[in-house]
Design a protein around this motif. Sequence first.
Motif, PDB file in Angstrom:
ATOM      1  N   PRO A   1       7.940   8.744  -9.927  1.00  0.00           N
ATOM      2  CA  PRO A   1       7.861   7.762 -11.392  1.00  0.00           C
ATOM      3  C   PRO A   1       8.271   6.622 -10.729  1.00  0.00           C
ATOM      4  N   LEU A   2       7.899   5.464 -11.890  1.00  0.00           N
ATOM      5  CA  LEU A   2       7.367   4.261 -10.930  1.00  0.00           C
ATOM      6  C   LEU A   2       9.372   4.217 -11.745  1.00  0.00           C
ATOM      7  N   PHE A   3       9.846   4.446 -12.604  1.00  0.00           N
ATOM      8  CA  PHE A   3      11.495   3.978 -12.439  1.00  0.00           C
ATOM      9  C   PHE A   3      12.731   4.017 -11.000  1.00  0.00           C
ATOM     10  N   ALA A   4      12.139   4.871 -10.536  1.00  0.00           N
ATOM     11  CA  ALA A   4      12.251   5.044  -8.833  1.00  0.00           C
ATOM     12  C   ALA A   4      11.689   4.094  -7.539  1.00  0.00           C
ATOM     13  N   VAL A   5      10.273   4.560  -7.630  1.00  0.00           N
ATOM     14  CA  VAL A   5       9.477   3.996  -6.826  1.00  0.00           C
ATOM     15  C   VAL A   5      10.122   2.128  -6.565  1.00  0.00           C
ATOM     16  N   GLN A   6       9.249   1.687  -8.229  1.00  0.00           N
ATOM     17  CA  GLN A   6      10.075   0.206  -8.653  1.00  0.00           C
ATOM     18  C   GLN A   6      11.291  -0.258  -8.472  1.00  0.00           C
ATOM     19  N   ALA A   7      12.365   1.014  -8.555  1.00  0.00           N
ATOM     20  CA  ALA A   7      13.973   0.663  -8.316  1.00  0.00           C
ATOM     21  C   ALA A   7      13.704   0.694  -6.026  1.00  0.00           C
ATOM     22  N   VAL A   8      12.805   0.823  -6.098  1.00  0.00           N
ATOM     23  CA  VAL A   8      13.118   0.651  -4.243  1.00  0.00           C
ATOM     24  C   VAL A   8      12.763  -0.376  -3.367  1.00  0.00           C
ATOM     25  N   VAL A   9      11.341  -1.045  -4.589  1.00  0.00           N
ATOM     26  CA  VAL A   9      10.504  -2.420  -4.017  1.00  0.00           C
ATOM     27  C   VAL A   9      11.412  -3.070  -4.496  1.00  0.00           C
ATOM     28  N   ALA A  10      12.081  -2.478  -5.339  1.00  0.00           N
ATOM     29  CA  ALA A  10      12.850  -4.093  -5.212  1.00  0.00           C
ATOM     30  C   ALA A  10      14.284  -4.335  -5.069  1.00  0.00           C
ATOM     31  N   ALA A  11      14.330  -3.381  -4.059  1.00  0.00           N
ATOM     32  CA  ALA A  11      15.943  -3.103  -3.517  1.00  0.00           C
ATOM     33  C   ALA A  11      15.553  -3.515  -1.926  1.00  0.00           C
ATOM     34  N   SER A  12      15.030  -4.023  -1.727  1.00  0.00           N
ATOM     35  CA  SER A  12      14.058  -4.469  -0.296  1.00  0.00           C
ATOM     36  C   SER A  12      14.943  -5.087  -0.045  1.00  0.00           C
ATOM     37  N   ILE A  13      15.289  -6.295  -0.558  1.00  0.00           N
ATOM     38  CA  ILE A  13      15.769  -7.936  -0.419  1.00  0.00           C
ATOM     39  C   ILE A  13      17.249  -7.182   0.322  1.00  0.00           C
ATOM     40  N   VAL A  14      17.821  -5.854   0.581  1.00  0.00           N
ATOM     41  CA  VAL A  14      18.674  -5.654   1.361  1.00  0.00           C
ATOM     42  C   VAL A  14      18.509  -6.507   2.449  1.00  0.00           C
ATOM     43  N   PHE A  15      16.646  -5.387   2.819  1.00  0.00           N
ATOM     44  CA  PHE A  15      16.263  -5.603   4.147  1.00  0.00           C
ATOM     45  C   PHE A  15      15.914  -7.379   5.299  1.00  0.00           C
ATOM     46  N   VAL A  16      15.563  -7.732   3.992  1.00  0.00           N
ATOM     47  CA  VAL A  16      15.433  -9.426   3.948  1.00  0.00           C
ATOM     48  C   VAL A  16      17.306 -10.181   4.502  1.00  0.00           C
ATOM     49  N   VAL A  17      18.004  -9.460   4.227  1.00  0.00           N
ATOM     50  CA  VAL A  17      19.394  -9.896   4.281  1.00  0.00           C
ATOM     51  C   VAL A  17      19.429  -9.627   5.688  1.00  0.00           C
ATOM     52  N   LEU A  18      19.278  -7.930   6.002  1.00  0.00           N
ATOM     53  CA  LEU A  18      20.336  -7.812   7.017  1.00  0.00           C
ATOM     54  C   LEU A  18      19.408  -7.895   7.689  1.00  0.00           C
ATOM     55  N   PHE A  19      18.486  -8.804   8.083  1.00  0.00           N
ATOM     56  CA  PHE A  19      17.128  -9.045   9.017  1.00  0.00           C
ATOM     57  C   PHE A  19      16.939 -10.425   9.355  1.00  0.00           C
ATOM     58  N   SER A  20      18.068 -11.331   8.161  1.00  0.00           N
ATOM     59  CA  SER A  20      18.229 -12.456   8.329  1.00  0.00           C
ATOM     60  C   SER A  20      19.755 -13.189   9.411  1.00  0.00           C
ATOM     61  N   ALA A  21      20.299 -11.259   8.974  1.00  0.00           N
ATOM     62  CA  ALA A  21      21.457 -11.705   9.245  1.00  0.00           C
ATOM     63  C   ALA A  21      21.725 -11.952  11.082  1.00  0.00           C
TER      64      ALA A  21
ATOM     65  N   VAL B   1       0.766  -1.373   0.469  1.00  0.00           N
ATOM     66  CA  VAL B   1      -0.217  -0.121  -0.069  1.00  0.00           C
ATOM     67  C   VAL B   1       1.087   0.926   0.082  1.00  0.00           C
ATOM     68  N   LEU B   2       2.173   1.337   1.117  1.00  0.00           N
ATOM     69  CA  LEU B   2       2.676   2.351   0.427  1.00  0.00           C
ATOM     70  C   LEU B   2       3.699   2.814  -0.330  1.00  0.00           C
ATOM     71  N   SER B   3       4.010   1.557  -0.711  1.00  0.00           N
ATOM     72  CA  SER B   3       4.651   1.978  -2.280  1.00  0.00           C
ATOM     73  C   SER B   3       3.685   2.216  -3.571  1.00  0.00           C
ATOM     74  N   LEU B   4       2.105   1.620  -3.491  1.00  0.00           N
ATOM     75  CA  LEU B   4       0.695   2.484  -4.347  1.00  0.00           C
ATOM     76  C   LEU B   4       0.950   4.219  -4.679  1.00  0.00           C
ATOM     77  N   LEU B   5       0.979   4.358  -3.210  1.00  0.00           N
ATOM     78  CA  LEU B   5       0.913   6.039  -2.652  1.00  0.00           C
ATOM     79  C   LEU B   5       2.319   6.936  -2.914  1.00  0.00           C
ATOM     80  N   ALA B   6       3.162   5.798  -2.636  1.00  0.00           N
ATOM     81  CA  ALA B   6       4.135   6.537  -3.926  1.00  0.00           C
ATOM     82  C   ALA B   6       4.722   6.776  -4.332  1.00  0.00           C
ATOM     83  N   LEU B   7       4.016   6.120  -5.336  1.00  0.00           N
ATOM     84  CA  LEU B   7       3.094   6.368  -6.726  1.00  0.00           C
ATOM     85  C   LEU B   7       2.397   7.574  -7.089  1.00  0.00           C
ATOM     86  N   ILE B   8       1.812   8.298  -6.820  1.00  0.00           N
ATOM     87  CA  ILE B   8       1.164   9.199  -6.679  1.00  0.00           C
ATOM     88  C   ILE B   8       1.807  10.870  -6.795  1.00  0.00           C
ATOM     89  N   ARG B   9       3.134   9.894  -6.398  1.00  0.00           N
ATOM     90  CA  ARG B   9       4.554  11.534  -6.515  1.00  0.00           C
ATOM     91  C   ARG B   9       5.003  11.734  -7.772  1.00  0.00           C
TER      92      ARG B   9
END
Length: 242
Positions: A22-42, A12-20
């Motif tokens: 561009p897609l190339f920025a929001v989608q890249a940030v969402v894809a990069a969320s794997i960083v937090f998965v790796v860090l939380f797993s550690a 939902v937050l990613s959809l709200l971000a898209l209101i203001r």
Amino acid sequence: MAGLGLDAVGWVLSLLALIRLPLFAVQAVVAASIVFVVLFSAVVDHVRVTRQQLLFVVALSLGLAGLGVSAAPDTARSVSAAFTCAVWISIVVIGCLGTLTPRWLSADAASSLLGALAGLAFGGTALCARSLGADRLWVGVARDPLAWALLGFGALGLGFYAAALQRGNVTVATAWQTTTSTVAPAVIGLLVLEDHARSGWAGVALAAFVVTIAATIGLTFATPPDVVAGAPELRGVGEPIR
């Protein structure tokens, strides 16, 4: 349940971000969320972070910083009826291909195609959210065909990604899902919705986008499959069906 709830909040937050933004920025940030998965797993599961993973994390951080300073905040242009029609045709095509994929392919081939189709569906939700714009009342949004298309894309994305995780290599399926959900909507946003970078920052935006996606895919392959699959409730999903 808590993990699924956080997934929903993040979506939902990613959809709200898209209101203001561009897609190339929001989608890249969402894809990069794997960083937090790796860090939380550690931290939580005591999974050792390798030097290769750290290098990808640094590259991702630089890419995200570049996107943050170069993306121009703005609402998308109004879309035509032809665009809405094309969106619904895409839902039908993606749905048919995803339904037929298990009959045509098996194992890793099916997993890869299903992952790619899931990415296109998730990218479709982002396109719909960006197209709806920021200046509409909730009543108007509820009657907009794009709002219903957003829900359709979301259902397809969830279903096909789960099917991809069941049928083959989790890492490959996730890499395909990440690529298509990021690149396809970014291109359409630039060509159709008039997304753009800040004046004079187009080169930085392009370089940051490429670095972010390349580092995300690299981190995906450098991370154990059970971690790539996400939260604990999804880890068993990645096991092949016997």
